[in-house]
Design an enzyme around this catalytic site. Structure first.
Site, PDB file in Angstrom:
ATOM      1  CG  MET A  55      -1.902  -1.190   1.179  1.00  0.00           C
ATOM      2  SD  MET A  55      -3.420  -0.914   2.091  1.00  0.00           S
ATOM      3  CE  MET A  55      -2.805  -0.671   3.732  1.00  0.00           C
ATOM      4  N   GLY A  56       2.168   1.074  -0.297  1.00  0.00           N
ATOM      5  CA  GLY A  56       3.047   2.232  -0.435  1.00  0.00           C
ATOM      6  C   GLY A  56       3.523   2.775   0.903  1.00  0.00           C
ATOM      7  CE1 TYR A  57       4.835   8.654   3.695  1.00  0.00           C
ATOM      8  CE2 TYR A  57       5.416   7.381   5.637  1.00  0.00           C
ATOM      9  CZ  TYR A  57       5.375   8.572   4.955  1.00  0.00           C
ATOM     10  OH  TYR A  57       5.908   9.706   5.537  1.00  0.00           O
ATOM     11  CG  HIS A  59       8.293   0.314   6.208  1.00  0.00           C
ATOM     12  ND1 HIS A  59       8.545  -1.040   6.270  1.00  0.00           N
ATOM     13  CD2 HIS A  59       6.953   0.439   6.369  1.00  0.00           C
ATOM     14  CE1 HIS A  59       7.424  -1.696   6.473  1.00  0.00           C
ATOM     15  NE2 HIS A  59       6.431  -0.824   6.522  1.00  0.00           N
ATOM     16  CG  HIS A  62       6.835  -1.876   2.284  1.00  0.00           C
ATOM     17  ND1 HIS A  62       6.697  -0.709   3.003  1.00  0.00           N
ATOM     18  CD2 HIS A  62       5.618  -2.463   2.297  1.00  0.00           C
ATOM     19  CE1 HIS A  62       5.444  -0.594   3.426  1.00  0.00           C
ATOM     20  NE2 HIS A  62       4.765  -1.643   3.014  1.00  0.00           N
ATOM     21  N   GLY A 172       4.823 -10.313   3.786  1.00  0.00           N
ATOM     22  CA  GLY A 172       5.535 -10.237   5.058  1.00  0.00           C
ATOM     23  C   GLY A 172       4.831 -11.010   6.161  1.00  0.00           C
TER      24      GLY A 172
HETATM   25  P1  AMP Z   1       1.405  -2.927   3.450  1.00  0.00           P
HETATM   26  O1  AMP Z   1       1.973  -1.867   2.561  1.00  0.00           O
HETATM   27  O2  AMP Z   1       1.370  -2.530   4.895  1.00  0.00           O
HETATM   28  O3  AMP Z   1       0.102  -3.475   2.940  1.00  0.00           O
HETATM   29  O4  AMP Z   1       2.432  -4.136   3.401  1.00  0.00           O
HETATM   30  C1  AMP Z   1       2.809  -4.723   2.193  1.00  0.00           C
HETATM   31  C2  AMP Z   1       3.576  -5.967   2.479  1.00  0.00           C
HETATM   32  O5  AMP Z   1       4.726  -5.653   3.267  1.00  0.00           O
HETATM   33  C3  AMP Z   1       2.774  -7.010   3.285  1.00  0.00           C
HETATM   34  O6  AMP Z   1       3.054  -8.305   2.780  1.00  0.00           O
HETATM   35  C4  AMP Z   1       3.313  -6.826   4.680  1.00  0.00           C
HETATM   36  O7  AMP Z   1       3.214  -7.995   5.475  1.00  0.00           O
HETATM   37  C5  AMP Z   1       4.764  -6.495   4.396  1.00  0.00           C
HETATM   38  N1  AMP Z   1       5.365  -5.789   5.543  1.00  0.00           N
HETATM   39  C6  AMP Z   1       4.933  -4.644   6.113  1.00  0.00           C
HETATM   40  N2  AMP Z   1       5.709  -4.324   7.169  1.00  0.00           N
HETATM   41  C7  AMP Z   1       6.648  -5.290   7.271  1.00  0.00           C
HETATM   42  C8  AMP Z   1       7.716  -5.556   8.169  1.00  0.00           C
HETATM   43  N3  AMP Z   1       8.005  -4.740   9.179  1.00  0.00           N
HETATM   44  N4  AMP Z   1       8.470  -6.651   7.983  1.00  0.00           N
HETATM   45  C9  AMP Z   1       8.191  -7.509   6.953  1.00  0.00           C
HETATM   46  N5  AMP Z   1       7.190  -7.325   6.065  1.00  0.00           N
HETATM   47  C10 AMP Z   1       6.429  -6.237   6.229  1.00  0.00           C
END
Ligand code: AMP
Length: 306
Positions: A55-57, A59, A62, A172
């Site tokens: 979903m972007g932003y 870190h 990601h 993740g």
């Molecule tokens: P999101 O942008 O929050 O939807 O996350 C996108 C992907 O990044 C998902 O598969 C999350 O599980 C993974 N993710 C987000 N934060 C972390 C983290 N701290 N460590 C590992 N994977 C992450």
């Protein structure tokens, strides 16, 4: 003489193409049909696609997924899409942090080839009415507290798989329930896609990285550490012989409550595959936490091993 000329011109063409490719920048695709055509073209030329939905932003969490993705395909595609159907009406869809320029630079630094960044009204047109829903896994952990969240996740991941056509997709373990649900969905619906899980990436002090951490004030940031502390406490107690789930949960909850601004949604000990609660910890067991810190809802987890 003439043949020599042809050879040299071919060589020049080749060199130009080589130089051009070496400087090819990351490609940003917004239109669904363009992404589908590009995916088809890549597959026809024998290129395997690895895919990281986000979903972007972005870190470091990601970026760890993207570095893993590089190992599983010739072309690395990520999506950046804040998916409206996985947010409840009172949740932070509007406030969710967005910064495409920054994301492009970060994605480029880890060798992403294509960013697919569609608009919400292209993914869900006005007459949209098809959803993917799982029967049992969403009844646990975050499911009851975020009705329809996993339906939104399963639906958008299905759509993204159909658009991007990956052979491998990377998720993740930070969103552990989501990972288990995607694995089940891929099996149930016969997607020919390998799902790869990546361990949680943490800040140096242990806080799991999350785009939502930017919401935290300085004081809240200190309290956010309670989640990791609770997981560590549980692992320690387990090592000292505590096996009773209720006792472990109560100890972890106390640890979280000892920090200001915290409000627990759940502290659970469950089977890592079925997500069903356990009474005693006898083998590898998932401890999953969801905790409000001020107005920010954080999740974290660990597989505890006796
Ligand atoms: P999101 O942008 O929050 O939807 O996350 C996108 C992907 O990044 C998902 O598969 C999350 O599980 C993974 N993710 C987000 N934060 C972390 C983290 N701290 N460590 C590992 N994977 C992450």
């Amino acid at each position: 003489m003439w043949t020599n000329y042809v050879d040299i011109s071919k060589l020049i063409d080749y060199c130009q193409k080589f130089i051009l490719e070496a400087h090819i920048q990351i490609q940003i695709i917004k239109a669904i049909d363009q992404m589908q055509q590009e995916a088809k073209r890549l597959l026809q030329t024998g290129k395997a696609i690895a895919f990281v939905p986000t979903m972007g932003y972005l870190h470091e969490g990601h970026l760890a997924l993207m570095r893993e993705g590089r190992k599983h395909g010739d072309t690395l595609i990520i999506s950046i899409f804040v998916n409206p159907t996985q947010f409840g009406p009172a949740e932070d869809f509007q406030a969710y942090p967005r910064d495409l320029d920054r994301d492009v630079r970060l994605a480029e630094s880890v060798g992403v080839d294509i960013i697919f960044a569609p608009e919400a009204d292209a993914i869900y047109d006005k007459a949209y009415q098809t959803y993917v829903d799982l029967e049992i896994l969403p009844l646990h952990l975050c499911g009851p507290l975020r009705p329809r969240h996993f339906r939104g996740v399963a639906t958008v991941v299905t759509k993204l798989f159909n658009i991007v056509k990956p052979q491998a997709a990377i998720f993740g373990e930070k969103d552990y329930q989501q990972l288990v649900i995607i694995r089940r969905m891929v099996r149930d619906l016969n997607f020919d896609i390998r799902i790869i899980g990546v361990p949680i990436v943490r800040e140096p002090d242990g806080l799991a990285m999350s785009s939502r951490n930017t919401y935290l004030s300085e004081d809240e940031r200190r309290s956010a550490l309670s989640l990791f502390q609770a997981l560590q406490q549980a692992q320690k107690s387990l090592a000292q012989g505590m096996r009773d789930a209720r006792q472990l949960i109560s100890e972890a909850s106390e640890m979280i409550r000892s920090y200001p601004y915290t409000k627990i949604d759940y502290v659970a000990l469950c089977d890592p595959e079925t997500l069903e609660d356990v009474d005693r910890v006898e083998g590898p067991t998932l401890m999953a936490l969801a905790v409000w810190v001020g107005k920010t809802r954080l999740i974290d987890n660990a597989i505890l091993k006796p």
